[in-house]
Design a protein around this motif. Structure first.
Motif, PDB file in Angstrom:
ATOM      1  N   THR A   1     -61.333  -9.505  23.565  1.00  0.00           N
ATOM      2  CA  THR A   1     -61.433 -11.078  24.144  1.00  0.00           C
ATOM      3  C   THR A   1     -60.191 -11.129  23.470  1.00  0.00           C
ATOM      4  N   VAL A   2     -60.407 -12.974  24.806  1.00  0.00           N
ATOM      5  CA  VAL A   2     -59.645 -13.891  23.558  1.00  0.00           C
ATOM      6  C   VAL A   2     -57.744 -12.956  23.187  1.00  0.00           C
ATOM      7  N   LEU A   3     -57.809 -12.700  24.167  1.00  0.00           N
ATOM      8  CA  LEU A   3     -56.174 -11.894  24.644  1.00  0.00           C
ATOM      9  C   LEU A   3     -55.016 -12.828  24.463  1.00  0.00           C
ATOM     10  N   LYS A   4     -53.647 -12.267  23.289  1.00  0.00           N
ATOM     11  CA  LYS A   4     -53.326 -13.093  23.215  1.00  0.00           C
ATOM     12  C   LYS A   4     -51.426 -12.164  23.498  1.00  0.00           C
ATOM     13  N   PRO A   5     -50.293 -12.718  24.281  1.00  0.00           N
ATOM     14  CA  PRO A   5     -49.527 -11.848  24.718  1.00  0.00           C
ATOM     15  C   PRO A   5     -48.730 -10.846  23.366  1.00  0.00           C
ATOM     16  N   GLU A   6     -49.344 -11.233  21.863  1.00  0.00           N
ATOM     17  CA  GLU A   6     -48.545  -9.602  21.169  1.00  0.00           C
ATOM     18  C   GLU A   6     -49.484  -9.334  21.280  1.00  0.00           C
ATOM     19  N   ASP A   7     -50.597  -8.624  21.980  1.00  0.00           N
ATOM     20  CA  ASP A   7     -51.830  -7.832  22.470  1.00  0.00           C
ATOM     21  C   ASP A   7     -51.186  -6.874  23.373  1.00  0.00           C
ATOM     22  N   THR A   8     -50.269  -7.123  24.145  1.00  0.00           N
ATOM     23  CA  THR A   8     -49.221  -6.507  25.017  1.00  0.00           C
ATOM     24  C   THR A   8     -48.817  -4.850  24.111  1.00  0.00           C
ATOM     25  N   ALA A   9     -49.488  -4.039  25.167  1.00  0.00           N
ATOM     26  CA  ALA A   9     -48.933  -2.511  24.330  1.00  0.00           C
ATOM     27  C   ALA A   9     -49.295  -1.673  25.608  1.00  0.00           C
ATOM     28  N   VAL A  10     -49.347  -0.022  25.359  1.00  0.00           N
ATOM     29  CA  VAL A  10     -50.350   0.740  25.900  1.00  0.00           C
ATOM     30  C   VAL A  10     -51.424   0.901  24.821  1.00  0.00           C
ATOM     31  N   TYR A  11     -52.520   1.368  25.171  1.00  0.00           N
ATOM     32  CA  TYR A  11     -52.965   1.489  24.470  1.00  0.00           C
ATOM     33  C   TYR A  11     -53.939   3.167  23.888  1.00  0.00           C
ATOM     34  N   PHE A  12     -54.089   3.369  22.996  1.00  0.00           N
ATOM     35  CA  PHE A  12     -54.542   5.678  22.890  1.00  0.00           C
ATOM     36  C   PHE A  12     -55.545   5.411  22.575  1.00  0.00           C
ATOM     37  N   CYS A  13     -56.139   5.943  22.812  1.00  0.00           N
ATOM     38  CA  CYS A  13     -57.187   6.391  22.100  1.00  0.00           C
ATOM     39  C   CYS A  13     -57.480   7.884  21.351  1.00  0.00           C
ATOM     40  N   ALA A  14     -57.784   8.774  20.326  1.00  0.00           N
ATOM     41  CA  ALA A  14     -57.307   9.438  19.639  1.00  0.00           C
ATOM     42  C   ALA A  14     -59.284  10.007  19.249  1.00  0.00           C
ATOM     43  N   GLN A  15     -59.103  11.326  18.809  1.00  0.00           N
ATOM     44  CA  GLN A  15     -60.271  11.991  18.732  1.00  0.00           C
ATOM     45  C   GLN A  15     -59.885  12.448  17.381  1.00  0.00           C
ATOM     46  N   GLU A  16     -60.780  12.186  16.215  1.00  0.00           N
ATOM     47  CA  GLU A  16     -60.423  13.488  14.330  1.00  0.00           C
ATOM     48  C   GLU A  16     -61.379  14.083  15.178  1.00  0.00           C
ATOM     49  N   SER A  17     -61.415  15.727  15.114  1.00  0.00           N
ATOM     50  CA  SER A  17     -62.044  16.295  15.404  1.00  0.00           C
ATOM     51  C   SER A  17     -62.001  17.091  13.733  1.00  0.00           C
ATOM     52  N   VAL A  18     -60.663  17.121  12.564  1.00  0.00           N
ATOM     53  CA  VAL A  18     -61.058  17.546  12.263  1.00  0.00           C
ATOM     54  C   VAL A  18     -60.988  16.807  10.923  1.00  0.00           C
ATOM     55  N   LEU A  19     -62.103  16.681  10.444  1.00  0.00           N
ATOM     56  CA  LEU A  19     -61.876  16.673   8.982  1.00  0.00           C
ATOM     57  C   LEU A  19     -60.963  16.054   8.033  1.00  0.00           C
ATOM     58  N   ARG A  20     -60.268  14.759   8.481  1.00  0.00           N
ATOM     59  CA  ARG A  20     -58.703  14.633   7.692  1.00  0.00           C
ATOM     60  C   ARG A  20     -58.589  13.366   6.802  1.00  0.00           C
ATOM     61  N   ARG A  21     -60.013  12.967   5.151  1.00  0.00           N
ATOM     62  CA  ARG A  21     -59.791  12.037   4.807  1.00  0.00           C
ATOM     63  C   ARG A  21     -58.596  11.811   4.221  1.00  0.00           C
ATOM     64  N   SER A  22     -58.468  12.802   3.490  1.00  0.00           N
ATOM     65  CA  SER A  22     -56.578  11.994   3.180  1.00  0.00           C
ATOM     66  C   SER A  22     -55.496  11.145   3.725  1.00  0.00           C
ATOM     67  N   TYR A  23     -56.009  11.350   4.675  1.00  0.00           N
ATOM     68  CA  TYR A  23     -55.241  10.385   5.160  1.00  0.00           C
ATOM     69  C   TYR A  23     -56.126   8.811   5.821  1.00  0.00           C
ATOM     70  N   SER A  24     -55.300   7.456   5.404  1.00  0.00           N
ATOM     71  CA  SER A  24     -55.664   6.327   5.879  1.00  0.00           C
ATOM     72  C   SER A  24     -56.626   6.564   7.339  1.00  0.00           C
ATOM     73  N   ILE A  25     -57.351   5.647   7.830  1.00  0.00           N
ATOM     74  CA  ILE A  25     -57.842   5.534   9.363  1.00  0.00           C
ATOM     75  C   ILE A  25     -57.474   5.164  10.458  1.00  0.00           C
ATOM     76  N   PHE A  26     -56.012   4.298  10.096  1.00  0.00           N
ATOM     77  CA  PHE A  26     -55.464   4.294  11.177  1.00  0.00           C
ATOM     78  C   PHE A  26     -53.697   4.932  10.485  1.00  0.00           C
ATOM     79  N   SER A  27     -54.482   5.986  10.520  1.00  0.00           N
ATOM     80  CA  SER A  27     -53.023   7.011  10.262  1.00  0.00           C
ATOM     81  C   SER A  27     -53.184   7.975  11.636  1.00  0.00           C
ATOM     82  N   THR A  28     -51.890   8.097  12.621  1.00  0.00           N
ATOM     83  CA  THR A  28     -51.628   8.643  13.247  1.00  0.00           C
ATOM     84  C   THR A  28     -52.004  10.176  13.260  1.00  0.00           C
ATOM     85  N   ALA A  29     -51.778  10.538  11.525  1.00  0.00           N
ATOM     86  CA  ALA A  29     -52.095  12.032  11.273  1.00  0.00           C
ATOM     87  C   ALA A  29     -53.334  12.074  11.245  1.00  0.00           C
ATOM     88  N   ARG A  30     -54.420  11.423  10.882  1.00  0.00           N
ATOM     89  CA  ARG A  30     -55.549  11.301  10.267  1.00  0.00           C
ATOM     90  C   ARG A  30     -56.091  12.234  12.121  1.00  0.00           C
TER      91      ARG A  30
END
Length: 127
Positions: free
Chosen positions: A84-113
């Motif tokens: 909601t309240v979208l802004k021009p800076e929100d313009t991007a390609v949005y991806f979803c991803a699944q952590e299917s193997v536990l990798r808690r050594s990476y931060s929650i917003f690390s793509t490597a997780r």
């Protein structure tokens, strides 16, 4: 590698709303966490939001907190990102991803997780 499918992107004016969906292609979600990321042209992919299995924990990037809401629909095997309240800076390609193997050594917003990704859906916010 399993495939996720994003949908719901589009063109919207500033202040508008969109709801993105993330669904698995041919399998049932079985994850430790699902993350939403975005990538604008010329920029690195960045984490936007994530939700833990069972929905007990959600996290948001500072740039979207209070405007975006992540949720899960277990019977329909789908994860949503209400924007909601979208802004021009929100313009991007949005991806979803699944952590299917536990990798808690990476931060929650690390793509490597995350293991399994979708192809992305374009969100464009323009005046």
């Amino acid at each position: 590698q399993l495939q996720l499918v994003e949908s719901g992107g589009g063109l919207v004016q500033p202040g508008g709303s969109l709801r993105l969906s993330c669904a698995p292609s041919g399998f049932t979600l079985d994850y430790y966490a699902i993350g939403w990321f975005r990538q604008a042209p010329g920029k690195e992919r960045e984490g936007v939001s994530c939700i833990s299995s069972g929905g007990g924990s959600t996290n948001y990037a500072d740039s979207v907190r209070g405007r975006f809401t992540i949720s899960q629909d277990t019977p329909n095997n789908t994860i949503y990102l209400q924007m909601t309240v979208l802004k021009p800076e929100d313009t991007a390609v949005y991806f979803c991803a699944q952590e299917s193997v536990l990798r808690r050594s990476y931060s929650i917003f690390s793509t490597a997780r995350y293991d399994d990704w979708g192809q992305g859906t374009q969100v464009t916010v323009f005046s």
